[in-house]
Design an enzyme around this catalytic site. Structure first.
Site, PDB file in Angstrom:
ATOM      1  N   TRP A 158       4.146   8.110   1.835  1.00  8.90           N
ATOM      2  CA  TRP A 158       4.915   9.146   1.534  1.00  8.90           C
ATOM      3  C   TRP A 158       5.963   8.008   0.927  1.00  8.90           C
ATOM      4  O   TRP A 158       7.221   8.066   0.216  1.00  8.90           O
ATOM      5  CB  TRP A 158       5.424   9.202   2.828  1.00  8.90           C
ATOM      6  N   ASN A 159       5.650   6.682   0.801  1.00  8.04           N
ATOM      7  CA  ASN A 159       6.990   6.256   0.088  1.00  8.04           C
ATOM      8  C   ASN A 159       7.279   5.773  -1.425  1.00  8.04           C
ATOM      9  O   ASN A 159       9.008   5.598  -1.880  1.00  8.04           O
ATOM     10  CB  ASN A 159       6.158   4.879   0.820  1.00  8.04           C
ATOM     11  N   LYS A 182      -3.760  15.467  -1.724  1.00  7.27           N
ATOM     12  CA  LYS A 182      -3.892  15.236  -0.608  1.00  7.27           C
ATOM     13  C   LYS A 182      -2.014  14.055  -1.038  1.00  7.27           C
ATOM     14  O   LYS A 182      -2.459  12.875  -0.746  1.00  7.27           O
ATOM     15  CB  LYS A 182      -4.820  15.034   0.437  1.00  7.27           C
ATOM     16  N   GLY A 235      -2.235   3.627   1.644  1.00  9.73           N
ATOM     17  CA  GLY A 235      -2.077   3.994   3.077  1.00  9.73           C
ATOM     18  C   GLY A 235      -2.066   2.731   4.027  1.00  9.73           C
ATOM     19  O   GLY A 235      -2.000   1.767   2.962  1.00  9.73           O
ATOM     20  N   GLY A 236      -2.305   3.048   4.804  1.00  6.46           N
ATOM     21  CA  GLY A 236      -2.514   1.945   5.722  1.00  6.46           C
ATOM     22  C   GLY A 236      -4.121   1.635   6.413  1.00  6.46           C
ATOM     23  O   GLY A 236      -4.669   2.355   5.830  1.00  6.46           O
ATOM     24  N   GLU A 257      -6.021   0.902  -1.856  1.00  9.13           N
ATOM     25  CA  GLU A 257      -4.536   0.090  -2.233  1.00  9.13           C
ATOM     26  C   GLU A 257      -3.236   0.085  -0.730  1.00  9.13           C
ATOM     27  O   GLU A 257      -3.253   2.006  -0.726  1.00  9.13           O
ATOM     28  CB  GLU A 257      -3.565   0.676  -3.399  1.00  9.13           C
ATOM     29  N   CYS A 291       4.224  -1.879   0.038  1.00  5.51           N
ATOM     30  CA  CYS A 291       3.068  -2.399  -0.100  1.00  5.51           C
ATOM     31  C   CYS A 291       3.595  -3.672  -0.850  1.00  5.51           C
ATOM     32  O   CYS A 291       2.507  -4.594   0.426  1.00  5.51           O
ATOM     33  CB  CYS A 291       1.744  -1.407  -0.728  1.00  5.51           C
ATOM     34  N   GLU A 390       2.474  -5.828   9.133  1.00  7.20           N
ATOM     35  CA  GLU A 390       2.785  -5.401   8.166  1.00  7.20           C
ATOM     36  C   GLU A 390       3.777  -4.474   9.014  1.00  7.20           C
ATOM     37  O   GLU A 390       3.426  -3.763   9.589  1.00  7.20           O
ATOM     38  CB  GLU A 390       2.295  -4.643   7.614  1.00  7.20           C
TER      39      GLU A 390
END
Length: 498
Positions: A158-159, A182, A235-236, A257, A291, A390
């Site tokens: 989402w960032n 997605k 993502g996370g 990533e 990130c 993080e």
């Protein structure tokens, strides 16, 4: 620039060249982070929708106009998409700002540069080649080719939805693959607006597909689908673990990533003004939701006070507010959950003995939206949670150091290895430290610079694989070797001993 209407919009999915509702007929809301209010509704995808999209992508790969298209013509389509993005920067920027809260001026800048990624990969489309092999068998000629993998699944966060989608979409397409994307359920709108340009560019049906919805069932079904040959995930770490487990079913190639806890190191011979501005850009740009955010600043004791004075002065003056305003310097966090996460970490930092010298609260002048002040912790313990974990928000930990060996040990004391910044006039020292730092990206006397020419990626909890640059072409192709017997003699019976 025309005003963008912000009444509740309805977004369907894009499958096989058509706009389609979910098989369930359900929608879910998407929220404007600046107000905390719903501004659109998005189709809630199902496993059935994923199957339709993957099958469409598979058919487009094996039996369509795309299958027989030359690499040169694929490159022309990708370039045309870049041109259309350039023509629609203002509108795309507004959609992304409304959907995820990034500054409109930042998004205009990012989207004005985004076409360069499509142009770069378009230029590589007909340059993806193999090589001949100097064989040790006299009558054998052998060569390699690089071929597309098939259906690629792209899972985006989402960032920075459009930028991080581009890093997957452009190389996947020029390599000849088809793709099912997605997007994050938090920020689907700008990607769906991009699909209108994909359609206008003339890509055949099924080449690019978007299924919106949640990790369960959409993400899980997509990443485990037997027809998916590669999964590109941003993502996370926790979500990545689910993806890794899912690909055990289909043996899809995988790139991850993920996040970082990136150090920004300032040596005693650095320009203090430049270093301060670089640190601010690294952690407070995009409200820290990056990130590569430089969330740990290591300042040499001889320059500590000079840099801190500049940091405190500028950060305390950052204008927080409406991201659609050109005067705003920092907007909201993208989600309500992220706001709570940042606030919780700031409280944890205080409980661990950290000293907040700037920020640390929600802005008093903003009664709506998911805003948090830019925050600086001074003299933070490098083993504290806020320096180890993080946060993904506008929180900076500042730590002093005395020498090169000490700061290398401090900087590498993390499970992440994505990015790092080095500020120094002594270039020999900068090279030594850059080599010693565990990171996939090292910036010297700059921070957060990007280019389609340069690869992106890390190791450890920051993931693996590379995006951007020519390296990405190898991520989206596979090698094939061809043997040719050039002898004029008959092949002997293998069962007659000689």
């Amino acid at each position: 620039m025309a005003e963008l209407k912000t009444e509740l919009k309805t977004y369907d999915m894009y499958i096989n060249g058509e706009w389609t509702a979910s098989s369930s007929g359900e929608y879910f809301p998407s929220y404007n982070p600046a107000t905390g209010e719903a501004w659109s509704k998005v189709a809630k995808g199902t496993a059935e929708d994923v199957n339709r999209a993957v099958e469409a992508a598979h058919q487009a790969f094996v039996n369509s106009e795309w299958t027989h298209m030359t690499y040169t013509n694929r490159g022309k389509l990708v370039r045309r998409l870049g041109e259309l993005i350039a023509e629609n920067v203002d509108e795309l920027a507004q959609y992304e700002t409304i959907d995820n809260g990034k500054l409109i001026r930042e998004m205009r800048g990012q989207l004005n540069y985004l076409p360069e990624f499509f142009y770069y990969y378009a230029g590589l489309a007909d340059k993806i080649h193999g090589y001949t092999l100097p064989m040790d068998k006299q009558d054998m000629f052998a060569f390699t080719t690089r071929e597309p993998l098939g259906v690629v699944a792209a899972i985006t966060p989402w960032n920075s939805p459009l930028y991080l989608t581009t890093l997957k979409l452009a190389p996947a397409l020029v390599a000849g693959n088809t793709i099912v994307i997605k997007p994050s359920e938090m920020t689907s709108a700008s990607l769906l607006e991009l699909m209108k340009l994909v359609e206008e560019a003339g890509f055949p049906p099924g080449v690019v597909n978007v299924v919106t919805g949640f990790g369960e069932p959409v993400g899980e079904t997509l990443t485990a689908h037997p027809l998916v040959r590669r999964v590109a995930f941003t993502g996370g770490a926790e979500s990545a673990r689910h993806v890794v487990r899912n690909t055990a079913n289909n043996f899809a190639q995988l790139s991850l990533e993920l996040g970082g806890k990136s150090p920004n190191i300032v040596f005693e011979d650095a320009n203090p003004d430049n270093a301060a501005m670089g640190i601010i850009a690294g952690i407070f740009g995009a409200s820290g939701q990056s990130c590569v955010a430089g969330s740990r600043a290591f300042l040499h004791v001889d320059i500590y006070d000079q840099v801190m004075e500049r940091l405190v002065d500028r950060v305390s003056k950052i204008t927080i507010g409406d991201p659609l305003s050109d005067s705003t310097e920092m907007g909201p966090l993208a989600t309500e959950a992220q706001l709570k996460r940042v606030a919780d970490y700031v409280n944890i930092g205080k409980e661990e003995g950290g000293k907040v010298i700037v920020g640390g609260e929600k802005p008093e002048h903003l009664d709506k939206g998911w805003y948090f002040e830019p925050t600086i912790f001074e003299h933070t313990d490098n083993n504290a949670r806020i320096t180890k974990e993080e946060i993904f928000g506008p929180v900076l930990s500042v730590i002093p150091f005395k020498d090169e060996a000490e700061v290398i040990e401090l900087a590498n004391s993390t499970e992440y290895a994505l990015a790092a910044g080095i500020w120094a006039s002594d270039i020999a020292k900068a090279h030594r430290v850059a080599k010693a730092i565990k990171a996939g990206i090292v910036w010297v006397n700059t921070y957060r610079s990007i280019s389609p020419i340069a690869p992106i990626g890390g190791s450890g909890l920051s993931g693996y694989g590379r995006e951007s640059g020519f390296d990405a072409i190898y991520e989206y192709t596979q090698s094939k070797v061809v043997w040719v017997n050039t002898s004029s003699e008959a092949i002997p019976d293998p069962f007659i001993m000689r």
